[in-house]
Design an enzyme around this catalytic site. Structure first.
Site, PDB file in Angstrom:
ATOM      1  N   ASP A  62       0.868  -1.173   0.000  1.00 58.29           N
ATOM      2  CA  ASP A  62       0.000   0.000   0.000  1.00 58.29           C
ATOM      3  C   ASP A  62       0.904   1.222   0.000  1.00 58.29           C
ATOM      4  O   ASP A  62       1.602   1.492   0.986  1.00 58.29           O
ATOM      5  CB  ASP A  62      -0.888  -0.028   1.251  1.00 58.29           C
ATOM      6  CG  ASP A  62      -1.816   1.176   1.355  1.00 58.29           C
ATOM      7  OD1 ASP A  62      -1.631   2.161   0.604  1.00 58.29           O
ATOM      8  OD2 ASP A  62      -2.725   1.138   2.204  1.00 58.29           O
ATOM      9  N   ASN A  89       4.943   4.978  -9.750  1.00 59.92           N
ATOM     10  CA  ASN A  89       3.851   5.102 -10.710  1.00 59.92           C
ATOM     11  C   ASN A  89       2.471   5.132 -10.065  1.00 59.92           C
ATOM     12  O   ASN A  89       1.535   5.698 -10.629  1.00 59.92           O
ATOM     13  CB  ASN A  89       3.922   3.940 -11.705  1.00 59.92           C
ATOM     14  CG  ASN A  89       2.652   3.809 -12.523  1.00 59.92           C
ATOM     15  OD1 ASN A  89       2.389   4.607 -13.425  1.00 59.92           O
ATOM     16  ND2 ASN A  89       1.837   2.815 -12.193  1.00 59.92           N
ATOM     17  N   TYR A 155      -5.751  16.900  -6.653  1.00 59.69           N
ATOM     18  CA  TYR A 155      -4.936  16.079  -7.549  1.00 59.69           C
ATOM     19  C   TYR A 155      -3.818  16.902  -8.189  1.00 59.69           C
ATOM     20  O   TYR A 155      -2.654  16.477  -8.194  1.00 59.69           O
ATOM     21  CB  TYR A 155      -5.809  15.460  -8.637  1.00 59.69           C
ATOM     22  CG  TYR A 155      -5.038  14.628  -9.641  1.00 59.69           C
ATOM     23  CD1 TYR A 155      -4.677  13.325  -9.347  1.00 59.69           C
ATOM     24  CD2 TYR A 155      -4.662  15.155 -10.874  1.00 59.69           C
ATOM     25  CE1 TYR A 155      -3.963  12.559 -10.255  1.00 59.69           C
ATOM     26  CE2 TYR A 155      -3.961  14.395 -11.790  1.00 59.69           C
ATOM     27  CZ  TYR A 155      -3.599  13.098 -11.481  1.00 59.69           C
ATOM     28  OH  TYR A 155      -2.887  12.348 -12.372  1.00 59.69           O
ATOM     29  N   LYS A 159       0.360  16.306  -7.676  1.00 56.09           N
ATOM     30  CA  LYS A 159       1.295  16.008  -8.762  1.00 56.09           C
ATOM     31  C   LYS A 159       2.309  17.136  -8.960  1.00 56.09           C
ATOM     32  O   LYS A 159       3.456  16.881  -9.355  1.00 56.09           O
ATOM     33  CB  LYS A 159       0.515  15.745 -10.053  1.00 56.09           C
ATOM     34  CG  LYS A 159      -0.283  14.444 -10.021  1.00 56.09           C
ATOM     35  CD  LYS A 159       0.615  13.228  -9.846  1.00 56.09           C
ATOM     36  CE  LYS A 159      -0.141  11.915 -10.021  1.00 56.09           C
ATOM     37  NZ  LYS A 159       0.751  10.743  -9.912  1.00 56.09           N
TER      38      LYS A 159
END
Length: 252
Positions: A62, A89, A155, A159
């Site tokens: 996890d 990834n 999000y 990133k």
């Protein structure tokens, strides 16, 4: 073979871009620790690649947990003797919501996987690289969402943080010969949308104007090919870069 003898850890390996990276890397001679929560899929992947030049070691993990990020790298060193490449990834989406609408739960969930996970793994990896005498390679899968507002606030921020960590790591560890680059995918056919849940319609109403300019989605193999270049010695003088793979979406 471009990765013969290299030991690689790939997270989010049970589907989509991660699976494509594992498949390509093993065919290029790498020994890969394939990490995801769905062990049955990892075992299927390893079985399908049993005749490839490299090996696949399935590892359940996890990526929101620091201990799992450290354990996967320990497993690579124990099984294959060293670590050469780390590919962060694994990732999940938010609900496209603007900053005024995010929940504490969503903020913690997205950052735990998208940002904290890579940070934990990178911390462990650079220590191992230095213990091995220097050299090493980190590839972070970020997103065009970290460069342009084509998703929700949470999000995009998660990133953008990955991109910043990538550049900082490349600079800080350049004297030790450690490279660190990011890939920023655009729209790719993966299962990541299943992590979104019900879209925030206020946010989606704004984001859809950006999405309307996107080209047809790419495939996991497009990201795998980019990752192969960054993992190979062909990119030995490339570090601190963000390789955008989006079909020209954010070029304008």
């Amino acid at each position: 073979m471009r990765l013969e003898g290299k030991t690689v850890v790939v997270t989010g390996a049970s589907s989509g871009m991660g699976k494509a990276i594992v498949e390509l890397f093993v065919k290029e001679g790498a020994n890969v620790v394939a990490v995801a929560r769905r062990m049955e899929r990892l075992e299927e992947l390893a079985g399908a690649l049993k005749d490839a030049p490299g090996r696949v070691l399935p590892f359940r993990g996890d990526m929101s947990r620091a201990e799992d990020n450290e354990a996967m790298i320990d497993a690579a060193v124990k099984e294959f003797g060293r670590l050469d490449v780390l590919v962060n990834n694994a990732g999940i989406m938010d609900d496209m919501g603007p900053i005024g609408d995010f929940t504490d739960e969503k903020l913690q969930q997205v950052f735990a996987v998208n940002t904290f996970g890579p940070a934990y793994a990178m911390r462990k990896a650079v220590r191992v690289f230095c213990e091995q005498g220097g050299g090493g390679n980190i590839i972070n899968v970020a997103s065009v969402g970290g460069m342009r507002s084509c998703a929700g606030a949470v999000y995009c921020a998660s990133k953008a943080a990955v991109i910043s960590m990538t550049k900082n790591t490349a600079y800080m560890y350049q004297p030790q010969g450690i490279r660190c680059n990011a890939i920023a995918p655009g729209g790719i056919n993966t299962e990541i949308s299943t992590s979104m849940g019900t879209p925030n319609m206020a946010g989606y109403g704004r984001v859809k104007n950006v999405l309307a300019t996107a080209p047809a989605p790419g495939e996991g193999g497009d990201i795998a090919a980019a990752a192969l270049f960054l993992a190979s010695d062909e990119s030995r003088y490339v570090s601190g870069d963000v390789l955008v793979v989006d079909g020209g979406w954010i070029a304008g």
